[in-house]
Design a protein around this motif. Sequence first.
Motif, PDB file in Angstrom:
ATOM      1  N   GLY B  43      75.443  18.858 -23.458  1.00  0.00           N
ATOM      2  CA  GLY B  43      74.986  17.488 -23.298  1.00  0.00           C
ATOM      3  C   GLY B  43      73.652  17.267 -23.976  1.00  0.00           C
ATOM      4  N   LEU B  44      73.196  16.052 -23.917  1.00  0.00           N
ATOM      5  CA  LEU B  44      71.912  15.694 -24.512  1.00  0.00           C
ATOM      6  C   LEU B  44      70.763  16.208 -23.652  1.00  0.00           C
ATOM      7  CD1 LEU B  44      72.854  12.020 -25.307  1.00  0.00           C
ATOM      8  CD2 LEU B  44      72.337  13.740 -27.015  1.00  0.00           C
ATOM      9  N   GLN B  45      69.726  16.669 -24.322  1.00  0.00           N
ATOM     10  CA  GLN B  45      68.510  17.095 -23.621  1.00  0.00           C
ATOM     11  C   GLN B  45      67.329  16.326 -24.198  1.00  0.00           C
ATOM     12  OE1 GLN B  45      67.954  21.389 -23.792  1.00  0.00           O
ATOM     13  NE2 GLN B  45      70.158  21.691 -23.991  1.00  0.00           N
ATOM     14  N   LEU B  46      66.463  15.858 -23.322  1.00  0.00           N
ATOM     15  CA  LEU B  46      65.278  15.149 -23.782  1.00  0.00           C
ATOM     16  C   LEU B  46      64.341  16.131 -24.467  1.00  0.00           C
ATOM     17  CD1 LEU B  46      63.697  12.481 -23.833  1.00  0.00           C
ATOM     18  CD2 LEU B  46      62.640  13.192 -21.679  1.00  0.00           C
ATOM     19  N   LEU B  47      63.956  15.815 -25.697  1.00  0.00           N
ATOM     20  CA  LEU B  47      63.056  16.676 -26.468  1.00  0.00           C
ATOM     21  C   LEU B  47      61.610  16.210 -26.308  1.00  0.00           C
ATOM     22  CD1 LEU B  47      62.951  19.018 -28.515  1.00  0.00           C
ATOM     23  CD2 LEU B  47      63.224  17.333 -30.338  1.00  0.00           C
ATOM     24  N   LEU B  48      61.381  14.925 -26.506  1.00  0.00           N
ATOM     25  CA  LEU B  48      60.056  14.357 -26.269  1.00  0.00           C
ATOM     26  C   LEU B  48      60.165  12.848 -26.157  1.00  0.00           C
ATOM     27  CD1 LEU B  48      59.492  13.283 -29.331  1.00  0.00           C
ATOM     28  CD2 LEU B  48      58.479  15.517 -29.677  1.00  0.00           C
ATOM     29  N   LYS B  49      59.097  12.253 -25.651  1.00  0.00           N
ATOM     30  CA  LYS B  49      59.113  10.811 -25.409  1.00  0.00           C
ATOM     31  C   LYS B  49      57.744  10.219 -25.652  1.00  0.00           C
ATOM     32  CE  LYS B  49      58.240  11.315 -20.438  1.00  0.00           C
ATOM     33  NZ  LYS B  49      58.257  12.785 -20.350  1.00  0.00           N
ATOM     34  N   TYR B  50      57.750   8.950 -26.044  1.00  0.00           N
ATOM     35  CA  TYR B  50      56.526   8.170 -26.122  1.00  0.00           C
ATOM     36  C   TYR B  50      56.659   7.012 -25.137  1.00  0.00           C
ATOM     37  CZ  TYR B  50      53.072   4.767 -27.433  1.00  0.00           C
ATOM     38  OH  TYR B  50      52.055   3.857 -27.366  1.00  0.00           O
ATOM     39  N   LEU B  51      55.743   6.972 -24.182  1.00  0.00           N
ATOM     40  CA  LEU B  51      55.718   5.878 -23.213  1.00  0.00           C
ATOM     41  C   LEU B  51      54.492   4.997 -23.445  1.00  0.00           C
ATOM     42  CD1 LEU B  51      56.785   7.776 -19.956  1.00  0.00           C
ATOM     43  CD2 LEU B  51      58.223   6.673 -21.673  1.00  0.00           C
ATOM     44  N   SER B  52      53.350   5.616 -23.587  1.00  0.00           N
ATOM     45  CA  SER B  52      52.101   4.898 -23.837  1.00  0.00           C
ATOM     46  C   SER B  52      51.033   5.927 -24.183  1.00  0.00           C
ATOM     47  CB  SER B  52      51.686   4.084 -22.613  1.00  0.00           C
ATOM     48  OG  SER B  52      51.395   4.941 -21.534  1.00  0.00           O
ATOM     49  N   SER B  54      48.468   8.227 -26.306  1.00  0.00           N
ATOM     50  CA  SER B  54      48.414   8.878 -27.611  1.00  0.00           C
ATOM     51  C   SER B  54      49.720   8.690 -28.372  1.00  0.00           C
ATOM     52  CB  SER B  54      48.133  10.365 -27.447  1.00  0.00           C
ATOM     53  OG  SER B  54      48.236  11.029 -28.704  1.00  0.00           O
ATOM     54  N   THR B  55      49.600   8.306 -29.625  1.00  0.00           N
ATOM     55  CA  THR B  55      50.800   8.030 -30.422  1.00  0.00           C
ATOM     56  C   THR B  55      51.474   9.306 -30.918  1.00  0.00           C
ATOM     57  OG1 THR B  55      49.439   7.792 -32.403  1.00  0.00           O
ATOM     58  CG2 THR B  55      49.976   5.777 -31.173  1.00  0.00           C
ATOM     59  N   LEU B  56      50.788  10.437 -30.802  1.00  0.00           N
ATOM     60  CA  LEU B  56      51.368  11.710 -31.199  1.00  0.00           C
ATOM     61  C   LEU B  56      51.815  12.457 -29.950  1.00  0.00           C
ATOM     62  CD1 LEU B  56      51.932  13.700 -33.536  1.00  0.00           C
ATOM     63  CD2 LEU B  56      49.679  14.715 -33.069  1.00  0.00           C
ATOM     64  N   VAL B  57      53.099  12.749 -29.870  1.00  0.00           N
ATOM     65  CA  VAL B  57      53.644  13.456 -28.714  1.00  0.00           C
ATOM     66  C   VAL B  57      54.281  14.753 -29.189  1.00  0.00           C
ATOM     67  CG1 VAL B  57      53.972  11.431 -27.275  1.00  0.00           C
ATOM     68  CG2 VAL B  57      55.760  12.085 -28.868  1.00  0.00           C
ATOM     69  N   LYS B  58      54.216  15.754 -28.311  1.00  0.00           N
ATOM     70  CA  LYS B  58      54.678  17.082 -28.715  1.00  0.00           C
ATOM     71  C   LYS B  58      55.629  17.659 -27.678  1.00  0.00           C
ATOM     72  CE  LYS B  58      50.426  18.095 -31.268  1.00  0.00           C
ATOM     73  NZ  LYS B  58      49.358  19.082 -31.559  1.00  0.00           N
ATOM     74  N   SER B  59      56.558  18.513 -28.150  1.00  0.00           N
ATOM     75  CA  SER B  59      57.457  19.224 -27.249  1.00  0.00           C
ATOM     76  C   SER B  59      56.976  20.667 -27.090  1.00  0.00           C
ATOM     77  CB  SER B  59      58.886  19.210 -27.799  1.00  0.00           C
ATOM     78  OG  SER B  59      58.979  20.059 -28.934  1.00  0.00           O
ATOM     79  N   ILE B  60      57.590  21.359 -26.156  1.00  0.00           N
ATOM     80  CA  ILE B  60      57.154  22.727 -25.895  1.00  0.00           C
ATOM     81  C   ILE B  60      57.633  23.694 -26.965  1.00  0.00           C
ATOM     82  CG2 ILE B  60      57.012  22.373 -23.410  1.00  0.00           C
ATOM     83  CD1 ILE B  60      59.736  23.748 -23.174  1.00  0.00           C
ATOM     84  N   ASN B  61      58.598  23.301 -27.779  1.00  0.00           N
ATOM     85  CA  ASN B  61      59.137  24.223 -28.782  1.00  0.00           C
ATOM     86  C   ASN B  61      58.692  23.865 -30.199  1.00  0.00           C
ATOM     87  OD1 ASN B  61      60.650  21.931 -28.941  1.00  0.00           O
ATOM     88  ND2 ASN B  61      62.637  22.954 -28.995  1.00  0.00           N
ATOM     89  N   GLY B  62      57.558  23.186 -30.342  1.00  0.00           N
ATOM     90  CA  GLY B  62      56.957  23.008 -31.641  1.00  0.00           C
ATOM     91  C   GLY B  62      57.268  21.711 -32.369  1.00  0.00           C
ATOM     92  N   PHE B  63      58.137  20.887 -31.811  1.00  0.00           N
ATOM     93  CA  PHE B  63      58.403  19.587 -32.425  1.00  0.00           C
ATOM     94  C   PHE B  63      57.315  18.596 -32.038  1.00  0.00           C
ATOM     95  CE2 PHE B  63      62.476  19.780 -34.517  1.00  0.00           C
ATOM     96  CZ  PHE B  63      63.120  20.855 -33.928  1.00  0.00           C
ATOM     97  N   GLU B  64      57.095  17.625 -32.896  1.00  0.00           N
ATOM     98  CA  GLU B  64      56.190  16.536 -32.587  1.00  0.00           C
ATOM     99  C   GLU B  64      56.712  15.257 -33.228  1.00  0.00           C
ATOM    100  OE1 GLU B  64      52.448  17.953 -34.217  1.00  0.00           O
ATOM    101  OE2 GLU B  64      52.757  16.748 -36.024  1.00  0.00           O
TER     102      GLU B  64
END
Lengths: 118, 114
Positions: B43-52, B54-64
């Motif tokens: 299934g789908l897994q949330l990787l990262l999100k922007y809610l409000s 800082s405009t730069l958001v990062k995941s725990i596995n190196g994606f941004e």
Amino acid sequence: EAGVAQSPRYKIIEKRQSVAFWCNPISGHATLYWYQQILGQGPKLLIQFQNNGVVDDSQLPKDRFSAERLKGVDSTLKIQPAKLEDSAVYLCASSPSIAGGRAYNEQFFGPGTRLTVL
Amino acid sequence: AQSVTQLDSQVPVFEEAPVELRCNYSSSVSVYLFWYVQYPNQGLQLLLKYLSGSTLVKSINGFEAEFNKSQTSFHLRKPSVHISDTAEYFCAVKRNTGFQKLVFGTGTRLLVSP
């Protein structure tokens, strides 16, 4: 914590037959969603439940698709009769509650049921 | 209504190379933005999100990903990919007020080869 469970994982039927999918959300999650993911497309929301009430079913083809969540826990999605274009992965997701205002609740997805209509 | 465009259906890269998966959205109201990952038969897994914030958001596995309001974009980047990053990546949007429905893009298949 157990995730969202779905069954069956795979189903092959002939057109005009009926089929049903089952989803058990994460314990305590009030909101349940059914998505249709056609090959090469992103998931499309079919129906959203809050407990046992329908919040949004605007994209559910109601002439052939039906869904219920009678006790506000698990849910079934039915297609009767199936058409070739119903071949897709059907994803179930759940979240703690419906997000109103500016609130956000993450949706957790199950593994999906892959339906092939011949 | 909201919509999402993922122009690249497939992105092949070599292991340890950088990658960017593009996402553009359309909305007349403020939105939340998401990247989901789907590994084969999962299934789908949330990787990262922007809610409000800082405009730069990062995941725990190196994606941004960086939210760019003027360009209505939310591109996903990773400086060095691994074989295990091979998956389908979906960008999604939902309005940030009222009852919210996730609207997904068509997905980008990331293929990492040795």
